[in-house]
Design an enzyme around this catalytic site. Structure first.
Site, PDB file in Angstrom:
ATOM      1  N   ASP A  66       2.562   2.175   2.968  1.00 35.54           N
ATOM      2  CA  ASP A  66       3.336   0.976   3.715  1.00 35.54           C
ATOM      3  C   ASP A  66       4.979   1.574   3.951  1.00 35.54           C
ATOM      4  O   ASP A  66       5.993   0.974   4.545  1.00 35.54           O
ATOM      5  CB  ASP A  66       2.951  -0.155   3.289  1.00 35.54           C
ATOM      6  CG  ASP A  66       1.858  -0.817   3.086  1.00 35.54           C
ATOM      7  OD1 ASP A  66       1.241  -0.486   4.306  1.00 35.54           O
ATOM      8  OD2 ASP A  66       1.579  -1.573   2.435  1.00 35.54           O
TER       9      ASP A  66
ATOM     10  N   HIS B 225       1.568  -1.116   0.086  1.00 33.32           N
ATOM     11  CA  HIS B 225       0.133  -0.245   0.140  1.00 33.32           C
ATOM     12  C   HIS B 225       0.941   1.079   0.123  1.00 33.32           C
ATOM     13  O   HIS B 225       2.028   1.214   0.405  1.00 33.32           O
ATOM     14  CB  HIS B 225      -0.632   0.152   1.489  1.00 33.32           C
ATOM     15  CG  HIS B 225      -1.969  -0.837   1.653  1.00 33.32           C
ATOM     16  ND1 HIS B 225      -1.704  -2.099   2.270  1.00 33.32           N
ATOM     17  CD2 HIS B 225      -3.074  -1.125   1.541  1.00 33.32           C
ATOM     18  CE1 HIS B 225      -2.489  -2.678   2.426  1.00 33.32           C
ATOM     19  NE2 HIS B 225      -3.793  -2.446   1.245  1.00 33.32           N
TER      20      HIS B 225
HETATM   21  C1  XLS Z   1      -7.754  -6.780   4.355  1.00 33.38           C
HETATM   22  C2  XLS Z   1      -7.417  -7.146   3.186  1.00 33.38           C
HETATM   23  C3  XLS Z   1      -6.035  -6.231   2.673  1.00 33.38           C
HETATM   24  C4  XLS Z   1      -5.937  -6.256   1.375  1.00 33.38           C
HETATM   25  C5  XLS Z   1      -5.064  -4.965   0.534  1.00 33.38           C
HETATM   26  O1  XLS Z   1      -8.610  -7.322   4.771  1.00 33.38           O
HETATM   27  O2  XLS Z   1      -6.741  -8.491   3.102  1.00 33.38           O
HETATM   28  O3  XLS Z   1      -4.910  -6.246   3.281  1.00 33.38           O
HETATM   29  O4  XLS Z   1      -4.592  -7.316   0.821  1.00 33.38           O
HETATM   30  O5  XLS Z   1      -5.572  -3.888   0.910  1.00 33.38           O
END
Ligand code: XLS
Ligand code: NI
Ligand code: NI
Length: 438
Positions: free
Chosen positions: A104, A101
């Protein structure tokens, strides 16, 4: 450069008899399975957020794991230390992809212009790190759920200004994804949903989400992004009702709004089970619609009603997953470990144990799924089960050369049909066990 994971070697393959916790027992990257090396069947990816950012904080307690990697958190030095740690980690495990993200990668600033400047700086650094390695980005995404402005969603927000911030983040995340050679771009609609209909215009919100996705496709294609966009369905958490409930719902949404040519599914095991399905179900629904794109590899706990994001260790589920993937001819994306170590597994060694477990689980799943397919008994059974459509009236139904009247007359002539044949579920389940444990 000084190593961050100092006592951890490059993880070797040692085979099923090995007792070395820092060795693969089943993941043998170059082993050929159904004509292709394991590493090509299994493009594993590291999730930046869990592996390099999350320290085990939950609603009742602070971090147990130290992910500072020798730098002060919240600084660009720390952002770079995470890059260093991430690349060392991936190299030691032979993981070839990462997913991220936007936030991140860098600490988010109050002003989006400053956040974007930081993203430029860190992506230059990542690009430098990528050189001379075969590590690439699997997919990027924008975090449109953490910042308080997204309390009512991003594309689905009631605020047009917030919609613009979502658009700005998607634009930047796409820029970075393309810059890092990403195969895909993900939309996970964490807050695209609602808590109560008393304050929500569902149709309006869904139309706006589709608008944001169309804008993303137009922009992405204009900057040379040729990969797939993905929706990652999830029925709930954090919202009570999430619009991308499951694969079937998300595929219907994409078709309704003309997005189905550019999007596929990113199926997360734990999200499928939260929707009341098996992981395999959502994979199959995606595959038969030509929309099986990528996988968030984790596992949930059926006793708990939320996304526990555990590292996958259930070989039965991994086998049925790989069965779907092999049958579908592979993924356009890969296997992203959207998984975190349990809170008490807080050491750096645990991070490696977790990836060894996840990679070995999927390697075993691949081997066993290939055996199931090569064995052929399940395929043969299914083929035979529908044999009545091969000839006679059944063939006419399939080819559309009949009418309701003709079918009714045929039924009249029979009086009563024979029973449709045993489903043989227990026999088929015993084949799976025989292949898994025989
Ligand atoms: C949350 C999601 C998230 C996505 C990416 O439950 O799994 O981590 O994979 O935004
Ligand atoms: Ni996910
Ligand atoms: Ni999830």
């Amino acid at each position: 450069m000084k190593e961050i994971f100092e006592n951890i070697p490059v993880i070797p393959y040692e085979g099923p008899q090995s007792k070395n916790p820092l060795a693969f027992k089943f993941y043998d990257a170059d082993r050929i399975v159904m004509g292709k090396p394991m590493k090509e069947h299994l493009p594993f990816a590291m999730a930046w957020w869990h592996n390099l950012c999350a320290g085990g904080t939950d609603m009742f307690g602070r971090d147990t794991a130290d992910k500072s990697f020798g730098a002060e958190k919240g600084t660009m030095e720390h952002a770079k230390a995470k890059v260093d740690a991430g690349f060392e980690f991936m190299k030691k495990l032979g993981v070839k992809y990462f997913c991220f993200h936007d936030v991140d990668l860098v600490p988010e600033a109050d002003d989006i212009k400053e956040t974007n400047r930081r993203l430029d700086e860190i992506s230059d650094y990542i690009l430098e790190k990528m050189q001379g390695t075969d590590i690439k980005c699997l997919w990027g995404t924008a975090n449109m759920f953490g910042n308080p402005r997204f309390m009512n969603g991003a594309g689905s927000s009631n605020s047009a200004d917030v919609f613009c911030f979502a658009a700005a983040q998607v634009k930047k995340a796409l820029d970075i994804t393309v810059k890092l050679g990403g195969r895909g771009y993900v939309f996970w609609g964490g807050r695209e949903g609602y808590e109560t209909l008393l304050n929500t215009d569902v149709k309006f919100e869904q139309e706006n989400i589709a608008k944001l996705m169309h804008l993303a496709v137009d922009y992405g294609r204009s900057i040379g992004f040729t990969g797939d966009f993905y929706i990652e369905p999830k029925p709930k958490e954090p919202m009570k009702h999430q619009y991308d409930f499951d694969a079937a719902t998300a595929i219907g949404f994409l078709r309704q709004y003309g997005l189905d040519k550019d999007f596929k599914m990113n199926i997360e095991a734990n999200h499928a089970t939260l929707a009341g399905h098996t992981f395999q179900h959502d994979l199959r629904i995606s595959a038969i619609n030509g929309m099986l794109g990528s996988i968030d590899a984790n596992q949930g706990d059926l006793l708990l009603g939320w996304d526990t994001d555990e590292f996958p260790f259930n070989v039965y589920d991994a086998t049925m997953c790989m069965y779907e993937v092999l049958k579908a001819g592979g993924l356009t994306g890969g296997f992203n470990f959207d998984s975190k170590t349990r809170r008490p597994s807080y050491t750096m060694e645990d991070m490696f144990h977790a990836y060894v477990l996840g990679m070995d689980t999927f390697a075993l799943g691949l081997l066993k799924a290939a055996e199931l397919i090569e064995d052929g008994r399940i395929d043969a059974f299914i083929k035979d089960r529908y044999a009545s459509y091969q000839t006679g009236i059944g063939a006419k139904i399939r080819s559309g050369e009949t009418t309701l009247k003709e079918l009714a007359a045929y039924a009249d002539s029979l009086g009563a049909p024979a029973l449709p044949g045993s489903g043989r579920q227990e026999y088929l389940e015993s084949i799976v066990n025989q292949i898994l444990f025989g």
